[in-house]
Every structure is written in structure tokens, then in C-alpha cells.
Design a protein around this motif. Structure first.
Motif, PDB file in Angstrom:
ATOM      1  N   ARG A 236     -74.823 -22.973  27.384  1.00 35.40           N
ATOM      2  CA  ARG A 236     -74.770 -23.489  26.007  1.00 35.40           C
ATOM      3  C   ARG A 236     -75.963 -24.397  25.737  1.00 35.40           C
ATOM      4  NH1 ARG A 236     -68.566 -23.583  24.912  1.00 35.40           N
ATOM      5  NH2 ARG A 236     -67.786 -23.174  26.989  1.00 35.40           N
TER       6      ARG A 236
ATOM      7  N   THR B  43     -67.801 -29.042  20.877  1.00 34.21           N
ATOM      8  CA  THR B  43     -66.708 -28.229  21.423  1.00 34.21           C
ATOM      9  C   THR B  43     -65.381 -28.951  21.178  1.00 34.21           C
ATOM     10  OG1 THR B  43     -68.195 -27.429  23.144  1.00 34.21           O
ATOM     11  CG2 THR B  43     -65.840 -27.138  23.535  1.00 34.21           C
TER      12      THR B  43
ATOM     13  N   HIS C 245     -59.792 -28.925  24.426  1.00 27.47           N
ATOM     14  CA  HIS C 245     -59.048 -27.798  24.981  1.00 27.47           C
ATOM     15  C   HIS C 245     -58.895 -27.996  26.489  1.00 27.47           C
ATOM     16  CE1 HIS C 245     -63.205 -26.830  25.899  1.00 27.47           C
ATOM     17  NE2 HIS C 245     -62.761 -26.025  26.856  1.00 27.47           N
TER      18      HIS C 245
ATOM     19  N   ASP D 251     -58.985 -25.373  30.033  1.00 36.95           N
ATOM     20  CA  ASP D 251     -59.577 -24.051  30.272  1.00 36.95           C
ATOM     21  C   ASP D 251     -58.568 -22.942  30.559  1.00 36.95           C
ATOM     22  OD1 ASP D 251     -61.943 -25.320  29.881  1.00 36.95           O
ATOM     23  OD2 ASP D 251     -62.711 -25.073  31.913  1.00 36.95           O
TER      24      ASP D 251
ATOM     25  N   TRP E  13     -69.039 -27.673  35.366  1.00 32.81           N
ATOM     26  CA  TRP E  13     -69.894 -27.868  34.188  1.00 32.81           C
ATOM     27  C   TRP E  13     -71.170 -28.539  34.702  1.00 32.81           C
ATOM     28  CZ3 TRP E  13     -71.923 -32.244  31.586  1.00 32.81           C
ATOM     29  CH2 TRP E  13     -72.441 -31.997  30.320  1.00 32.81           C
TER      30      TRP E  13
ATOM     31  N   LEU F 287     -69.976 -33.531  27.914  1.00 37.36           N
ATOM     32  CA  LEU F 287     -68.517 -33.423  27.914  1.00 37.36           C
ATOM     33  C   LEU F 287     -67.874 -34.801  27.945  1.00 37.36           C
ATOM     34  CD1 LEU F 287     -67.246 -30.477  30.119  1.00 37.36           C
ATOM     35  CD2 LEU F 287     -67.921 -30.532  27.714  1.00 37.36           C
TER      36      LEU F 287
ATOM     37  N   HIS G 203     -63.885 -29.639  37.022  1.00 35.79           N
ATOM     38  CA  HIS G 203     -62.648 -30.071  36.360  1.00 35.79           C
ATOM     39  C   HIS G 203     -61.537 -29.056  36.510  1.00 35.79           C
ATOM     40  CE1 HIS G 203     -64.733 -28.501  32.508  1.00 35.79           C
ATOM     41  NE2 HIS G 203     -63.656 -27.756  32.585  1.00 35.79           N
TER      42      HIS G 203
ATOM     43  N   HIS H 221     -60.727 -31.548  27.625  1.00 36.96           N
ATOM     44  CA  HIS H 221     -62.089 -32.048  27.431  1.00 36.96           C
ATOM     45  C   HIS H 221     -62.645 -31.508  26.122  1.00 36.96           C
ATOM     46  CE1 HIS H 221     -62.187 -28.272  29.669  1.00 36.96           C
ATOM     47  NE2 HIS H 221     -63.366 -28.030  29.112  1.00 36.96           N
TER      48      HIS H 221
ATOM     49  N   SER I  78     -66.614 -31.906  23.495  1.00 38.67           N
ATOM     50  CA  SER I  78     -67.953 -32.509  23.503  1.00 38.67           C
ATOM     51  C   SER I  78     -68.181 -33.236  22.189  1.00 38.67           C
ATOM     52  CB  SER I  78     -69.045 -31.457  23.726  1.00 38.67           C
ATOM     53  OG  SER I  78     -69.277 -30.740  22.540  1.00 38.67           O
TER      54      SER I  78
ATOM     55  N   ARG J 120     -79.612 -30.124  24.075  1.00 40.15           N
ATOM     56  CA  ARG J 120     -78.666 -30.201  25.196  1.00 40.15           C
ATOM     57  C   ARG J 120     -78.569 -28.826  25.812  1.00 40.15           C
ATOM     58  NH1 ARG J 120     -72.194 -30.183  25.128  1.00 40.15           N
ATOM     59  NH2 ARG J 120     -72.587 -28.397  26.423  1.00 40.15           N
TER      60      ARG J 120
ATOM     61  N   ASP K  51     -71.344 -23.624  32.068  1.00 38.62           N
ATOM     62  CA  ASP K  51     -69.994 -23.823  32.611  1.00 38.62           C
ATOM     63  C   ASP K  51     -69.540 -22.522  33.248  1.00 38.62           C
ATOM     64  OD1 ASP K  51     -70.005 -24.086  29.451  1.00 38.62           O
ATOM     65  OD2 ASP K  51     -68.142 -23.004  29.856  1.00 38.62           O
TER      66      ASP K  51
ATOM     67  N   ARG L 128     -66.900 -20.691  36.503  1.00 38.69           N
ATOM     68  CA  ARG L 128     -65.570 -20.885  37.085  1.00 38.69           C
ATOM     69  C   ARG L 128     -65.436 -20.243  38.452  1.00 38.69           C
ATOM     70  NH1 ARG L 128     -66.464 -21.534  31.881  1.00 38.69           N
ATOM     71  NH2 ARG L 128     -65.357 -23.345  31.132  1.00 38.69           N
TER      72      ARG L 128
END
Ligand SMILES: O=C(O)CCC(=O)C(=O)O
Length: 309
Positions: free
Chosen positions: A148, A158, A161, A163, A178, A191, A262, A268, A270, A281, A285, A287
Motif C-alpha cells: 500500500r 484504513t 477492522h 484481519d 505489517w 497503523l 499482529h 487496527h 490507519s 507512505r 502487509d 500473512r
């Protein structure tokens, strides 16, 4: 509440973090700092902190210089779309004064997230070795990896939410990393985490499962099913959430080389990028999970903007 910031001239300047048109907090008891962790404390202690707090902020985990070089590689490519101020070093990520055509940027970004260079950044040995240890087995990295960028001076943020809403088709033992690709001080909109909210996310998920027994399996795993808020968000009203759950939004000045881990239940969001130096920025992110746990097959493809995940 406003935060004091050191300007390049050495003066103190105060500003407020903002998300979705609202100041993150006007009450001092609703805002706090994330706690940094030295990666040298060892994996058992790191795991303990992750379980206790829902996150760990590992300071200087990756070589700073390599992270900044990768930032330069990404912005060097995106410069072709007019995203970067002409004549500037792509590693600085200074935004052009005129906004580029978003469709061109998105097209380019979709190529970059399929690149060997990005794959290499996410699978670098330090990261792979650590995730094997952290997950106590062989770690698996989901193919869908998100990168991003946020232009300064825009209202992009953001919403809040957790995940798992987007990963309900597999194990709940997913871990998000992240990674800031460059420095992201608080005013650049990194974040922010709702303190202690991994317990809140777990409760929300239990309630969701209790209420949604009538949904088809496909609909149940979708973040866009008829019983979710639009987009699967918990809320866009961050100050209201801190009041409602009687907790604080935790923020940080992230630096290139840091990584966050996380929990999939940790809430979390932003804030907006208000950087006075016009820096973009940039973050990724991604997983991980233990390869032996159930894998959400929807994440087996590269990220695309219309994949509805
Ligand atoms: O970078 C962002 O703005 C959002 C990232 C995120 O939601 C995540 O890492 O799970």
C-alpha cells in the motif's frame, strides 16, 4: 489530543492524527504509545508478548538500508506513472505535486506485487527463519501479499477492522506482518492499534459465528456477506470506538527495518498521511501461518484490486 513533533528546523510543532474526517482522540486517556520490542529477547518472549498484547513491534528487525533500497526500487518503477516528484530520489518517495492517474498507478502496482523482487523482499531468509521459529513449525506465506502507498494530503485511511474477517476460510492462527517500507512517523499515518482489542475481536468473531449459522459456507467466509458492515470494517469512527470499548488507540513512529506482527483478532486502522515533507507512505502487509493448519484457498492468488477479499 495533539502530538508534538520535531520539525527539521528543530522547532516543536503540534498536530492531531486524523482518520475519516475525525481527530483520533481529543481525550488524553484515549491515546497511547505502542511498546517497542528488541528482537534479541528471543522467540519465546516475543511469542509471549504477542499473545498478551495482540501485537509485537520488532524494532530494527530487518536491515534498514535494504528496506530503503527496496522503497527506491518500488518508487523508481511507480515514477513512470507520475507518482513521484520529478528529479527526486525514489528512495525518498516524495509525491509529485500533481496527482497521477490512479488507474495507471494501480496497473503498475499489480505488476510489482507479482515481481520476483517483492517476493524476495517478503521471503528473505531472516524473515523465513524467524517465522518458522515463531510458528513452531514450517511457516507458510500467503501468496496474496498487499503493498500500500498513501499520498500525503489525501484523506485515505484504513478503517478499523480485524484481519480474520477476510481470512475465515482457513485457520484462525494466521499472523499478519505489517512492514513499513521506509520511515512512517505517526504523522505519515501508520497503523494504530486498539489496545487490548484482540479479546474484543475474538468476542466479535464468536458472536458472528453464533448469528450466522444460516449462511451458506461461501457467504459465511465472505467479508461482504449480508450480515457484515460494508467492507467488513468494524467502524470508521475511531474516537467513538475508543470510548465504546473504554480503551486507547496506540500509535508509533515506525522506522525502516521495523516489523509489526499482529493477531488476526487485533483491531487496527490507519490515520491519514499529513507529512509536511510530502513523503508517500509505503508498507506491505503479508500473512503467515503454520503450513499444517488449514489454508484459506482464496488467498492462493496474487493480490488484485477486485478480488473481494
Ligand atoms: O496499511 C494499512 O493501512 C492497513 C494494513 C492492515 O490492515 C493490516 O496490516 O492488516
Amino acid at each position: 489530543m495533539s502530538i508534538s513533533m520535531q520539525t527539521t528546523q528543530g522547532d516543536e510543532e503540534s498536530f492531531s492524527l486524523v482518520a475519516n474526517g475525525k481527530i483520533l482522540s481529543t481525550a488524553p486517556n484515549r491515546l497511547g504509545d505502542l511498546t517497542p520490542t528488541d528482537p534479541g529477547i528471543g522467540v519465546a518472549a516475543i511469542r509471549h508478548l504477542y499473545e498478551e498484547n495482540g501485537y509485537v513491534w520488532l524494532k530494527g528487525f530487518l536491515p534498514r538500508r535494504e528496506v530503503i533500497e527496496f522503497r527506491g526500487w518500488v518508487f523508481g518503477h511507480l515514477a513512470n506513472t507520475g507518482l513521484i516528484a520529478p528529479g527526486t530520489d525514489p528512495r525518498d518517495g516524495i509525491a509529485s505535486a500533481i496527482a497521477p492517474d490512479n488507474r495507471a498507478v494501480d496497473r503498475y502496482l499489480m505488476s510489482l506485487v507479482r515481481s520476483v523482487a517483492y517476493e524476495g523482499f517478503c521471503t528473505q531468509p531472516r524473515m523465513a527463519r524467524f517465522m518458522d521459529e515463531f510458528l513452531a513449525g514450517i511457516s507458510y506465506l500467503h501468496k496474496r501479499k498487499i503493498m500500500r502507498h498513501v499520498r500525503p494530503g489525501t484523506t485515505i485511511a484504513t478503517p478499523a477492522h480485524y484481519d480474520l474477517v477476510y481470512l475465515r476460510g482457513g485457520t484462525s492462527r494466521v499472523v499478519t506482518s505489517w512492514i513499513p517500507i521506509g520511515d512512517i512517523p505517526a504523522e505519515m499515518g501508520g497503523l494504530t492499534y486498539l489496545e487490548g482489542s484482540h479479546a474484543i475481536g475474538a468476542r466479535m468473531e464468536r458472536e458472528f459465528n453464533e448469528r450466522n449459522g444460516d449462511l451458506s459456507p461461501e457467504e459465511r467466509v465472505s467479508a461482504y456477506n449480508r450480515n457484515m458492515t460494508e467492507g467488513g470494517w468494524v467502524s470508521k469512527d475511531l474516537p467513538e470506538m475508543a470510548e465504546r470499548f473504554d480503551t486507547r488507540w496506540l500509535t508509533a513512529d515506525y522506522e525502516a527495518g521495523d516489523i509489526m506482527l499482529h493477531s488476526p483478532f487485533m483491531i487496527h486502522a490507519s490515520t491519514t498521511n499529513q507529512d509536511k515533507g510530502h513523503r508517500l507512505r509505503l508498507s506491505t502487509d503479508i500473512r503467515y501461518q503454520n503450513v499444517n493448519d488449514e489454508i484459506d484457498a482464496r488467498w492462493n492468488n496474487h493480490w488484485s484490486l477486485d478480488d473481494m477479499l
